[in-house]
Design a protein around this motif. Structure first.
Motif, PDB file in Angstrom:
ATOM      1  N   PRO A  34       5.799  -7.246  -7.104  1.00 27.94           N
ATOM      2  CA  PRO A  34       5.046  -7.506  -8.332  1.00 27.94           C
ATOM      3  C   PRO A  34       5.607  -6.792  -9.553  1.00 27.94           C
ATOM      4  N   GLY A  35       6.720  -6.079  -9.399  1.00 29.30           N
ATOM      5  CA  GLY A  35       7.234  -5.209 -10.451  1.00 29.30           C
ATOM      6  C   GLY A  35       7.471  -5.902 -11.775  1.00 29.30           C
ATOM      7  N   THR A  36       8.124  -7.059 -11.747  1.00 25.95           N
ATOM      8  CA  THR A  36       8.447  -7.763 -12.991  1.00 25.95           C
ATOM      9  C   THR A  36       7.184  -8.171 -13.738  1.00 25.95           C
ATOM     10  N   ALA A  37       6.217  -8.733 -13.007  1.00 24.73           N
ATOM     11  CA  ALA A  37       4.966  -9.173 -13.631  1.00 24.73           C
ATOM     12  C   ALA A  37       4.179  -7.984 -14.174  1.00 24.73           C
ATOM     13  N   GLU A  38       4.169  -6.888 -13.433  1.00 22.30           N
ATOM     14  CA  GLU A  38       3.433  -5.713 -13.889  1.00 22.30           C
ATOM     15  C   GLU A  38       4.061  -5.124 -15.150  1.00 22.30           C
ATOM     16  N   LYS A  39       5.379  -5.062 -15.184  1.00 21.62           N
ATOM     17  CA  LYS A  39       6.056  -4.556 -16.382  1.00 21.62           C
ATOM     18  C   LYS A  39       5.748  -5.432 -17.590  1.00 21.62           C
ATOM     19  N   ALA A  40       5.759  -6.744 -17.392  1.00 21.92           N
ATOM     20  CA  ALA A  40       5.468  -7.672 -18.482  1.00 21.92           C
ATOM     21  C   ALA A  40       4.046  -7.492 -18.999  1.00 21.92           C
ATOM     22  N   ALA A  41       3.156  -7.025 -18.124  1.00 21.77           N
ATOM     23  CA  ALA A  41       1.757  -6.806 -18.509  1.00 21.77           C
ATOM     24  C   ALA A  41       1.521  -5.392 -19.036  1.00 21.77           C
ATOM     25  N   GLY A  42       2.590  -4.608 -19.148  1.00 24.44           N
ATOM     26  CA  GLY A  42       2.460  -3.255 -19.667  1.00 24.44           C
ATOM     27  C   GLY A  42       2.036  -2.223 -18.643  1.00 24.44           C
ATOM     28  N   LEU A  43       2.172  -2.571 -17.376  1.00 19.45           N
ATOM     29  CA  LEU A  43       1.814  -1.652 -16.296  1.00 19.45           C
ATOM     30  C   LEU A  43       3.077  -1.031 -15.711  1.00 19.45           C
ATOM     31  N   GLU A  44       3.040   0.271 -15.497  1.00 18.53           N
ATOM     32  CA  GLU A  44       4.165   0.951 -14.864  1.00 18.53           C
ATOM     33  C   GLU A  44       4.151   0.642 -13.373  1.00 18.53           C
ATOM     34  N   PRO A  45       5.195   0.022 -12.823  1.00 21.30           N
ATOM     35  CA  PRO A  45       5.204  -0.305 -11.394  1.00 21.30           C
ATOM     36  C   PRO A  45       4.996   0.932 -10.523  1.00 21.30           C
ATOM     37  N   LEU A  46       4.225   0.759  -9.461  1.00 19.74           N
ATOM     38  CA  LEU A  46       3.984   1.834  -8.504  1.00 19.74           C
ATOM     39  C   LEU A  46       4.861   1.618  -7.279  1.00 19.74           C
ATOM     40  N   ALA A  47       5.439   2.678  -6.771  1.00 14.48           N
ATOM     41  CA  ALA A  47       6.278   2.547  -5.575  1.00 14.48           C
ATOM     42  C   ALA A  47       5.382   2.276  -4.371  1.00 14.48           C
ATOM     43  N   GLY A  48       4.788   3.306  -3.839  1.00 10.48           N
ATOM     44  CA  GLY A  48       3.856   3.122  -2.726  1.00 10.48           C
ATOM     45  C   GLY A  48       4.555   2.761  -1.443  1.00 10.48           C
ATOM     46  N   GLY A  49       4.258   3.468  -0.385  1.00  8.44           N
ATOM     47  CA  GLY A  49       4.879   3.201   0.900  1.00  8.44           C
ATOM     48  C   GLY A  49       4.109   2.185   1.715  1.00  8.44           C
ATOM     49  N   ALA A  50       4.813   1.503   2.615  1.00 16.30           N
ATOM     50  CA  ALA A  50       4.191   0.570   3.550  1.00 16.30           C
ATOM     51  C   ALA A  50       3.979   1.284   4.874  1.00 16.30           C
ATOM     52  N   LEU A  51       2.889   0.945   5.560  1.00 10.06           N
ATOM     53  CA  LEU A  51       2.573   1.628   6.811  1.00 10.06           C
ATOM     54  C   LEU A  51       3.542   1.288   7.936  1.00 10.06           C
ATOM     55  N   ASP A  52       4.327   0.213   7.756  1.00 13.90           N
ATOM     56  CA  ASP A  52       5.270  -0.141   8.820  1.00 13.90           C
ATOM     57  C   ASP A  52       6.523   0.733   8.785  1.00 13.90           C
ATOM     58  N   GLY A  53       6.627   1.615   7.775  1.00  9.77           N
ATOM     59  CA  GLY A  53       7.753   2.535   7.704  1.00  9.77           C
ATOM     60  C   GLY A  53       9.044   1.924   7.203  1.00  9.77           C
ATOM     61  N   ASP A  54       9.027   0.655   6.835  1.00  8.64           N
ATOM     62  CA  ASP A  54      10.232  -0.021   6.341  1.00  8.64           C
ATOM     63  C   ASP A  54      10.376   0.273   4.850  1.00  8.64           C
ATOM     64  N   ASP A  55      11.394   1.030   4.477  1.00 10.06           N
ATOM     65  CA  ASP A  55      11.590   1.418   3.078  1.00 10.06           C
ATOM     66  C   ASP A  55      11.828   0.213   2.168  1.00 10.06           C
ATOM     67  N   SER A  56      12.325  -0.869   2.715  1.00  9.89           N
ATOM     68  CA  SER A  56      12.576  -2.051   1.894  1.00  9.89           C
ATOM     69  C   SER A  56      11.282  -2.702   1.422  1.00  9.89           C
ATOM     70  N   HIS A  57      10.160  -2.319   2.035  1.00  7.58           N
ATOM     71  CA  HIS A  57       8.864  -2.875   1.640  1.00  7.58           C
ATOM     72  C   HIS A  57       8.131  -1.976   0.642  1.00  7.58           C
ATOM     73  N   ALA A  58       8.732  -0.865   0.273  1.00  6.81           N
ATOM     74  CA  ALA A  58       8.084   0.071  -0.652  1.00  6.81           C
ATOM     75  C   ALA A  58       7.759  -0.620  -1.972  1.00  6.81           C
ATOM     76  N   GLY A  59       6.520  -0.468  -2.411  1.00  8.31           N
ATOM     77  CA  GLY A  59       6.079  -1.049  -3.664  1.00  8.31           C
ATOM     78  C   GLY A  59       5.772  -2.531  -3.600  1.00  8.31           C
ATOM     79  N   LYS A  60       5.976  -3.157  -2.457  1.00  6.27           N
ATOM     80  CA  LYS A  60       5.783  -4.600  -2.337  1.00  6.27           C
ATOM     81  C   LYS A  60       4.442  -4.937  -1.679  1.00  6.27           C
ATOM     82  N   LEU A  61       4.018  -6.169  -1.901  1.00  5.80           N
ATOM     83  CA  LEU A  61       2.738  -6.648  -1.384  1.00  5.80           C
ATOM     84  C   LEU A  61       2.988  -7.661  -0.269  1.00  5.80           C
ATOM     85  N   HIS A  62       2.329  -7.455   0.819  1.00  7.30           N
ATOM     86  CA  HIS A  62       2.502  -8.301   2.006  1.00  7.30           C
ATOM     87  C   HIS A  62       1.679  -9.583   1.870  1.00  7.30           C
ATOM     88  N   TYR A  63       2.223 -10.672   2.394  1.00  4.37           N
ATOM     89  CA  TYR A  63       1.454 -11.918   2.389  1.00  4.37           C
ATOM     90  C   TYR A  63       1.747 -12.736   3.632  1.00  4.37           C
TER      91      TYR A  63
END
Length: 365
Positions: A34-63
């Protein structure tokens, strides 16, 4: 359309033997950035870890997304085999995408692809607190921007030029209402099921806003709300009396099996942001911006959200010139889709009629 409900007496068996294998064959899993959309809305992107321990999922939203064409290829009994578009699901507080497997199943049978986003701090999505049982958010706008961006990209992809509809529950309904106000042409139709237009706090909302604001300023932002607890593996129907025990046990089983599904309590900042979201959604000028036809389902025995603000929201949307109706289930608990079939079936049939009917205005709603 007529819906054949899962027999509650054989619920777990049917989910395990029929529903889950079918969903597996048409399901795609992914992580949305969601980083690009959040930046466009004036929100500072949050990193945030995923519980699966996969660093490539940091800051991302699962679907999880379910393709109607792949589902139809399975030739399940009762499937309409007519593609009608896509439905984006916005889940409630402490929920997760897989909790909606049964509802996804019915939507697929009716010809809809389905896309379910784990909101930040929920399910497998990025989190920003160490306690995996607790939900925290820094700014309610983040929920809104994330859902809208997800629908504009993944949701539209699955709609494939056909209608893109919204289904929301509880917290997801508050988020969904804000999306409808800020992105009035994004969805074709929207169902708000017991939406959190205003949360039940046990005190006047103005008093709650002041109190929680003070506590957050005193350093309680990431602290658990007093009186709430972490998840414990002890099943109870307390607070859900009258709901379908078979469904409640299924949800509980999922929580026990998956640590990422054990979100169970709120941080004070989440409450603060929920109250800010409510205040914004109930702005008459914002309600007047809504263009999407809305069907709001109200639970008569709701202890988690307030009914009167829902009535105000719908009236203000109608005053603004848009189509909006309320269907009330007087004896239902907060989660109408967790009630016995005698309640769930007419609820589901009205949802599908609303989505399917090209002529929205009807006295039946």
């Amino acid at each position: 359309m007529q819906v054949t409900m899962i027999d509650e007496a054989e619920y777990a068996e049917t989910m395990t033997r029929v529903v889950l294998p079918a969903l597996e064959q048409c399901r795609d899993e992914g992580w949305f950035d969601p980083g690009t959309a959040e930046k466009a809305a004036g929100l500072e992107p949050l990193a945030g870890g995923a519980l699966d321990g996969d660093d490539s999922h940091a800051g991302k939203l699962h679907y999880l997304c379910y393709d109607a064409a792949k589902f139809d290829a399975i030739r399940e009994q009762g499937a309409t085999a007519t593609f009608r578009g896509a439905i984006v699901i916005s889940h409630g507080f402490t929920e997760f995408a897989e909790k909606y497997d049964e509802l996804v199943w019915y939507f697929l049978l009716a010809g809809y692809s389905v896309c379910v986003l784990d909101h930040r701090g929920h399910g497998k999505s990025a989190r920003n607190v160490d306690n995996h049982c607790m939900v925290w958010i820094d700014d309610w706008h983040r929920y809104v921007v994330d859902l809208a961006a997800f629908a504009q990209t993944i949701g539209q992809q699955y709609a494939a030029g056909m209608p893109l509809n919204l289904f929301c529950h509880s917290m997801g309904g508050g988020i969904g209402a804000a999306v409808l106000e800020r992105y009035p042409t994004l969805f074709d139709k929207a169902v708000l099921s017991a939406p959190m237009i205003a949360p039940a706090t046990g005190m006047p909302l103005g008093v709650a806003r002041v109190l929680v604001g003070v506590l957050c300023k005193l350093g309680f932002s990431r602290k658990r709300v007093f009186g709430q607890s972490d998840f414990t593996p002890e099943f109870s129907m307390k607070g859900n009396e009258g709901a379908s025990q078979a469904r409640e046990r299924w949800y509980f089983k999922l929580r026990c099996e998956h640590p990422e599904y054990q979100t169970y309590c709120a941080a004070f900042e989440w409450v603060r942001q929920a109250l800010k979201l409510s205040h914004a959604v109930l702005n008459p000028a914002a309600c007047a911006e809504v263009e999407t036809p809305i069907l709001l389902f109200q639970s008569g025995r709701d202890i988690w959200v307030l009914n009167k603000p829902q009535n105000r929201f719908i009236q203000m949307v109608k005053d603004g010139g848009s189509e909006a109706h309320i269907v009330r289930f007087p004896e239902s608990r907060h989660e109408i889709f967790s009630m016995p079939n005698s309640t769930f079936k007419p609820y589901l049939e009205q949802i599908l009629k609303f989505y399917d009917d090209p002529m929205i205005a009807s006295a039946s709603y």
